[in-house]
Design an enzyme around this catalytic site. Structure first.
Site, PDB file in Angstrom:
ATOM      1  N   GLY A  57       0.051  17.018 -23.130  1.00 52.45           N
ATOM      2  CA  GLY A  57      -1.055  17.535 -22.321  1.00 52.45           C
ATOM      3  C   GLY A  57      -0.720  18.615 -21.316  1.00 52.45           C
ATOM      4  O   GLY A  57      -1.540  19.477 -21.037  1.00 52.45           O
ATOM      5  N   ASP A 113      -0.461  16.894 -16.648  1.00 54.26           N
ATOM      6  CA  ASP A 113      -1.842  17.384 -16.715  1.00 54.26           C
ATOM      7  C   ASP A 113      -2.739  16.520 -15.834  1.00 54.26           C
ATOM      8  O   ASP A 113      -3.571  17.011 -15.090  1.00 54.26           O
ATOM      9  CB  ASP A 113      -2.359  17.405 -18.162  1.00 54.26           C
ATOM     10  CG  ASP A 113      -2.115  16.086 -18.915  1.00 54.26           C
ATOM     11  OD1 ASP A 113      -1.491  15.152 -18.353  1.00 54.26           O
ATOM     12  OD2 ASP A 113      -2.551  15.998 -20.080  1.00 54.26           O
ATOM     13  N   ASP A 116      -3.628   9.228 -14.046  1.00 54.66           N
ATOM     14  CA  ASP A 116      -4.759   8.310 -14.168  1.00 54.66           C
ATOM     15  C   ASP A 116      -4.352   6.988 -13.495  1.00 54.66           C
ATOM     16  O   ASP A 116      -4.494   6.838 -12.289  1.00 54.66           O
ATOM     17  CB  ASP A 116      -5.062   8.166 -15.664  1.00 54.66           C
ATOM     18  CG  ASP A 116      -6.241   7.274 -15.983  1.00 54.66           C
ATOM     19  OD1 ASP A 116      -6.747   6.586 -15.096  1.00 54.66           O
ATOM     20  OD2 ASP A 116      -6.668   7.242 -17.156  1.00 54.66           O
ATOM     21  N   ARG A 178      -7.716  20.258 -26.956  1.00 56.87           N
ATOM     22  CA  ARG A 178      -6.697  20.817 -26.049  1.00 56.87           C
ATOM     23  C   ARG A 178      -6.873  22.320 -25.870  1.00 56.87           C
ATOM     24  O   ARG A 178      -6.502  22.883 -24.840  1.00 56.87           O
ATOM     25  CB  ARG A 178      -5.282  20.574 -26.598  1.00 56.87           C
ATOM     26  CG  ARG A 178      -4.873  19.119 -26.661  1.00 56.87           C
ATOM     27  CD  ARG A 178      -3.359  19.037 -26.913  1.00 56.87           C
ATOM     28  NE  ARG A 178      -2.937  17.725 -27.384  1.00 56.87           N
ATOM     29  CZ  ARG A 178      -2.682  16.682 -26.603  1.00 56.87           C
ATOM     30  NH1 ARG A 178      -2.845  16.782 -25.308  1.00 56.87           N
ATOM     31  NH2 ARG A 178      -2.281  15.536 -27.110  1.00 56.87           N
TER      32      ARG A 178
HETATM   33  P1  IMP Z   1      -1.597   7.221 -16.743  1.00 58.94           P
HETATM   34  O1  IMP Z   1      -0.274   6.685 -17.185  1.00 58.94           O
HETATM   35  O2  IMP Z   1      -2.682   6.182 -16.875  1.00 58.94           O
HETATM   36  O3  IMP Z   1      -1.547   7.838 -15.361  1.00 58.94           O
HETATM   37  O4  IMP Z   1      -2.043   8.333 -17.771  1.00 58.94           O
HETATM   38  C1  IMP Z   1      -1.426   9.548 -17.862  1.00 58.94           C
HETATM   39  C2  IMP Z   1      -1.671  10.184 -19.211  1.00 58.94           C
HETATM   40  O5  IMP Z   1      -2.851   9.709 -19.855  1.00 58.94           O
HETATM   41  C3  IMP Z   1      -1.891  11.674 -19.041  1.00 58.94           C
HETATM   42  O6  IMP Z   1      -0.677  12.380 -19.103  1.00 58.94           O
HETATM   43  C4  IMP Z   1      -2.800  12.018 -20.199  1.00 58.94           C
HETATM   44  O7  IMP Z   1      -2.045  12.310 -21.352  1.00 58.94           O
HETATM   45  C5  IMP Z   1      -3.590  10.760 -20.452  1.00 58.94           C
HETATM   46  N1  IMP Z   1      -4.932  10.819 -19.821  1.00 58.94           N
HETATM   47  C6  IMP Z   1      -5.339  10.182 -18.689  1.00 58.94           C
HETATM   48  N2  IMP Z   1      -6.640  10.439 -18.418  1.00 58.94           N
HETATM   49  C7  IMP Z   1      -7.059  11.285 -19.385  1.00 58.94           C
HETATM   50  C8  IMP Z   1      -8.332  11.928 -19.642  1.00 58.94           C
HETATM   51  O8  IMP Z   1      -9.334  11.800 -18.920  1.00 58.94           O
HETATM   52  N3  IMP Z   1      -8.368  12.733 -20.734  1.00 58.94           N
HETATM   53  C9  IMP Z   1      -7.303  12.925 -21.561  1.00 58.94           C
HETATM   54  N4  IMP Z   1      -6.110  12.340 -21.362  1.00 58.94           N
HETATM   55  C10 IMP Z   1      -5.987  11.522 -20.285  1.00 58.94           C
END
Ligand code: IMP
Length: 194
Positions: A57, A113, A116, A178
């Site tokens: 991403g 990117d 979350d 993307r």
């Molecule tokens: P985390 O580990 O939950 O913080 O997620 C991080 C990864 O989840 C990011 O690097 C993205 O690849 C993916 N991600 C999180 N939210 C989104 C979204 O709204 N759209 C697309 N990819 C997301």
């Protein structure tokens, strides 16, 4: 072959049968990325930082961010497992590609990117810190601050957004979207940002 991605009109795209609305324009992304680049250039003057992009991403944000930095800097990449075709973070983080660079005594900036739940960034930071960098900081284009499960230090944040699923500018929905220049959100979640 059936199309999974359809530009419907100026404001809407349809991906895998779901409608997404334009949310952050390419111009907005460009000007904020320039500000972050200028900030990094000032903070790291004389230090030659290495930017570690998290694939897939972050590659578009990273390439714009790096071109907004006007001091010596290097780049490398790591890859983590993604959401698959889901819109909810699985929380199951796996490393699919390691960095090649030796980051001992280097000034490292991890570039994401989006943060979350924070689980991916937490995983990355604990791995990177084991390699003995001189400093370790983070840059993320987007931060879903309400979705945070693990508090991670985020030094350079493009935009704080509410807990919405977004696509475009490197971010995907099941590997699609993307290549959109703007960032879009699921249309049925639009009321959450009024
Ligand atoms: P985390 O580990 O939950 O913080 O997620 C991080 C990864 O989840 C990011 O690097 C993205 O690849 C993916 N991600 C999180 N939210 C989104 C979204 O709204 N759209 C697309 N990819 C997301």
């Amino acid at each position: 072959m059936e199309a999974t991605f359809l530009v419907h009109d100026e404001q809407t795209v349809i991906i895998r049968g779901e409608r997404f609305r334009k949310y952050l324009t390419a111009e907005t992304l460009k000007s904020r990325t320039k500000e972050l680049g200028a900030q990094i250039s000032a903070d790291y003057k004389g230090k030659k930082p290495i930017l570690i992009g998290v694939l897939n991403g972050a590659f578009i944000f990273l390439s714009d961010l790096m071109r907004s930095i006007d001091i010596d800097c290097e780049v490398d990449f790591m890859k983590l497992s993604s959401y698959g075709a889901n819109k909810i973070s699985s929380g199951d983080v796996k490393e699919l590609k390691r960095i090649d660079a030796d980051i001992k005594d280097r000034h490292v900036i991890v570039v994401e990117d989006i943060v979350d739940t924070g689980l991916s960034m937490d995983f990355i930071l604990s791995q990177m810190s084991e390699a003995g960098p001189a400093s370790l900081k983070t840059a993320t284009l987007l931060h879903k601050h309400e979705a945070t499960k693990v508090d991670v230090p985020l030094e350079y944040v493009g935009f704080k957004i509410t807990n919405l699923f977004v696509v475009g500018y490197g971010l995907d929905y099941g590997q699609v979207g993307r290549n959109l220049a703007d960032i879009y959100i699921l249309e049925d979640q639009m009321d959450q940002i009024q």
